[in-house]
Design a protein around this motif. Structure first.
Motif, PDB file in Angstrom:
ATOM      1  N   THR A   1       0.955  -1.040   0.009  1.00 29.09           N
ATOM      2  CA  THR A   1      -0.006  -0.282  -0.086  1.00 29.09           C
ATOM      3  C   THR A   1       1.083   1.175   0.135  1.00 29.09           C
ATOM      4  O   THR A   1       1.551   1.542   0.847  1.00 29.09           O
ATOM      5  CB  THR A   1      -1.059   0.022   1.161  1.00 29.09           C
ATOM      6  N   ILE A   2       0.705   1.918  -1.102  1.00 30.34           N
ATOM      7  CA  ILE A   2       1.617   3.128  -1.151  1.00 30.34           C
ATOM      8  C   ILE A   2       0.796   4.386  -0.638  1.00 30.34           C
ATOM      9  O   ILE A   2      -0.157   4.644  -0.983  1.00 30.34           O
ATOM     10  CB  ILE A   2       2.034   3.586  -2.780  1.00 30.34           C
ATOM     11  N   LYS A   3       1.371   5.097   0.896  1.00 31.37           N
ATOM     12  CA  LYS A   3       0.689   5.878   1.133  1.00 31.37           C
ATOM     13  C   LYS A   3       1.086   7.241   1.111  1.00 31.37           C
ATOM     14  O   LYS A   3       0.282   8.334   1.223  1.00 31.37           O
ATOM     15  CB  LYS A   3       0.854   5.471   2.796  1.00 31.37           C
ATOM     16  N   GLU A   4       2.436   7.521   0.550  1.00 31.69           N
ATOM     17  CA  GLU A   4       2.783   8.961   0.312  1.00 31.69           C
ATOM     18  C   GLU A   4       3.998   8.851  -0.929  1.00 31.69           C
ATOM     19  O   GLU A   4       4.700   7.703  -0.912  1.00 31.69           O
ATOM     20  CB  GLU A   4       3.301   9.527   1.487  1.00 31.69           C
ATOM     21  N   VAL A   5       3.928   9.520  -1.688  1.00 26.57           N
ATOM     22  CA  VAL A   5       5.184   9.672  -2.718  1.00 26.57           C
ATOM     23  C   VAL A   5       5.629  10.945  -3.174  1.00 26.57           C
ATOM     24  O   VAL A   5       5.162  11.856  -2.991  1.00 26.57           O
ATOM     25  CB  VAL A   5       4.628   9.083  -4.276  1.00 26.57           C
ATOM     26  N   GLU A   6       6.884  10.960  -3.531  1.00 20.25           N
ATOM     27  CA  GLU A   6       7.537  11.989  -4.153  1.00 20.25           C
ATOM     28  C   GLU A   6       7.192  12.043  -5.436  1.00 20.25           C
ATOM     29  O   GLU A   6       7.824  11.143  -6.234  1.00 20.25           O
ATOM     30  CB  GLU A   6       8.969  12.454  -3.899  1.00 20.25           C
ATOM     31  N   LEU A   7       6.342  12.958  -6.205  1.00 22.22           N
ATOM     32  CA  LEU A   7       5.990  12.922  -7.574  1.00 22.22           C
ATOM     33  C   LEU A   7       7.066  13.702  -8.312  1.00 22.22           C
ATOM     34  O   LEU A   7       7.243  14.849  -8.110  1.00 22.22           O
ATOM     35  CB  LEU A   7       4.656  13.266  -7.880  1.00 22.22           C
ATOM     36  N   LEU A   8       7.737  13.103  -9.380  1.00 14.34           N
ATOM     37  CA  LEU A   8       8.797  13.407 -10.265  1.00 14.34           C
ATOM     38  C   LEU A   8       8.254  13.987 -11.590  1.00 14.34           C
ATOM     39  O   LEU A   8       8.577  15.256 -12.006  1.00 14.34           O
ATOM     40  CB  LEU A   8       9.884  12.614 -10.311  1.00 14.34           C
ATOM     41  N   GLU A   9       7.238  13.227 -12.029  1.00 13.45           N
ATOM     42  CA  GLU A   9       6.694  13.842 -13.354  1.00 13.45           C
ATOM     43  C   GLU A   9       5.440  12.799 -13.666  1.00 13.45           C
ATOM     44  O   GLU A   9       5.243  11.896 -13.138  1.00 13.45           O
ATOM     45  CB  GLU A   9       7.723  13.599 -14.491  1.00 13.45           C
ATOM     46  N   VAL A  10       4.775  13.392 -14.558  1.00 20.41           N
ATOM     47  CA  VAL A  10       3.562  12.577 -15.401  1.00 20.41           C
ATOM     48  C   VAL A  10       3.979  12.493 -16.874  1.00 20.41           C
ATOM     49  O   VAL A  10       4.500  13.591 -17.379  1.00 20.41           O
ATOM     50  CB  VAL A  10       2.137  13.440 -14.942  1.00 20.41           C
ATOM     51  N   SER A  11       3.420  11.407 -17.563  1.00 15.09           N
ATOM     52  CA  SER A  11       3.731  11.296 -18.836  1.00 15.09           C
ATOM     53  C   SER A  11       2.279  10.914 -19.557  1.00 15.09           C
ATOM     54  O   SER A  11       1.568  10.078 -18.918  1.00 15.09           O
ATOM     55  CB  SER A  11       4.774  10.416 -19.002  1.00 15.09           C
ATOM     56  N   ALA A  12       2.499  11.192 -21.031  1.00 22.48           N
ATOM     57  CA  ALA A  12       1.599  10.575 -21.737  1.00 22.48           C
ATOM     58  C   ALA A  12       2.272   9.562 -22.323  1.00 22.48           C
ATOM     59  O   ALA A  12       3.386   9.678 -22.894  1.00 22.48           O
ATOM     60  CB  ALA A  12       1.054  11.554 -22.809  1.00 22.48           C
ATOM     61  N   VAL A  13       1.635   8.030 -22.448  1.00 21.54           N
ATOM     62  CA  VAL A  13       2.710   7.244 -22.776  1.00 21.54           C
ATOM     63  C   VAL A  13       1.777   6.354 -23.801  1.00 21.54           C
ATOM     64  O   VAL A  13       0.643   5.921 -23.622  1.00 21.54           O
ATOM     65  CB  VAL A  13       3.089   6.137 -21.509  1.00 21.54           C
ATOM     66  N   ALA A  14       2.531   5.488 -24.585  1.00 22.21           N
ATOM     67  CA  ALA A  14       1.940   4.580 -25.321  1.00 22.21           C
ATOM     68  C   ALA A  14       1.717   3.060 -24.818  1.00 22.21           C
ATOM     69  O   ALA A  14       0.830   2.415 -25.234  1.00 22.21           O
ATOM     70  CB  ALA A  14       2.839   4.446 -26.838  1.00 22.21           C
ATOM     71  N   PHE A  15       2.610   2.731 -23.775  1.00 24.73           N
ATOM     72  CA  PHE A  15       2.601   1.043 -23.243  1.00 24.73           C
ATOM     73  C   PHE A  15       2.396   1.593 -21.626  1.00 24.73           C
ATOM     74  O   PHE A  15       3.223   2.492 -21.117  1.00 24.73           O
ATOM     75  CB  PHE A  15       3.849   0.668 -23.658  1.00 24.73           C
ATOM     76  N   PRO A  16       1.749   0.616 -21.137  1.00 26.65           N
ATOM     77  CA  PRO A  16       1.819   0.697 -19.666  1.00 26.65           C
ATOM     78  C   PRO A  16       3.018   0.548 -18.966  1.00 26.65           C
ATOM     79  O   PRO A  16       3.827  -0.258 -19.638  1.00 26.65           O
ATOM     80  CB  PRO A  16       0.855  -0.625 -19.473  1.00 26.65           C
TER      81      PRO A  16
END
Length: 206
Positions: A136-151
């Protein structure tokens, strides 16, 4: 070593074109409380609120996690992040650049249909009472979000190390508390029983 992981929400990404020519991509980079089976090694779920610290951070939007292909940024307002009941919602104002124009076309065609994110786990829990274990991931440091072609379920080795670190931490806690080890627990129980017998003899005069 930096423990960067990547995950994809398979909800799709959509295009929104405004009358003023503004082009926006929108979708979910992560979904809360949705179990993901990572190759049978562990089950992973993200807890609501895991991205709260990231909402005030400076995060980039990329194409396929490529740091050389920036298409948005929270600091400039061209990337907007929000948590809702479903997960981490993302809006990216697509730039009039080669990457931006190509991405817009590819999303419209359906060639790129996923939204993903790169992150470092800062708080987590493991449940090993089931098989495979649940992370269970409770907290993260978010670095980036991306549009992607593959999972992207990359860096499973990081998850494995995380599980081992969790086990090691529990083992160390047990070692730090001598009474918690099986041998010492047995010895303590024996001492307690002997003390009770001696106390009984004193009280009864036996």
């Amino acid at each position: 070593m930096t423990k960067i992981e990547k995950r994809t929400a398979l909800l799709g990404v959509e295009t929104r074109a405004a009358d003023d020519g503004k082009r926006t991509l929108a979708g979910y980079a992560a979904v809360f409380n949705s179990d993901a089976d990572l190759y049978g090694i562990w089950i992973e779920r993200i807890e609501p609120g895991a991205f709260t610290p990231a909402l005030s951070a400076d995060v980039r939007a990329l194409v396929d996690h490529d740091t050389g292909r920036v298409i948005g940024r929270t600091k400039s307002g061209t990337l907007r992040l929000a948590e809702d009941a479903k997960g981490l919602h993302v809006e990216i104002d697509v730039p009039d650049t080669t990457d931006g124009n190509d991405l817009w076309t590819l999303v419209e065609r359906g060639d790129i249909s996923g939204m993903s994110f790169g992150f470092i786990v800062t708080k987590q829990e493991w449940d090993e009472s089931v098989e495979p274990p649940i992370r269970t991931i409770k907290e993260v440091e978010l670095l980036e979000v991306s549009a992607v072609a593959f999972p992207a379920y990359d860096d499973t080795s990081i998850g494995k190390r995380s599980l081992q670190e969790w086990r090691d931490a529990r083992s160390n806690e047990t070692i730090k508390d001598p009474a918690a080890t099986p041998v010492n627990r047995a010895a303590a129980n024996l001492k307690q029983r002997l003390a009770m017998r001696l106390d009984l003899k004193v009280r009864t005069g036996a």
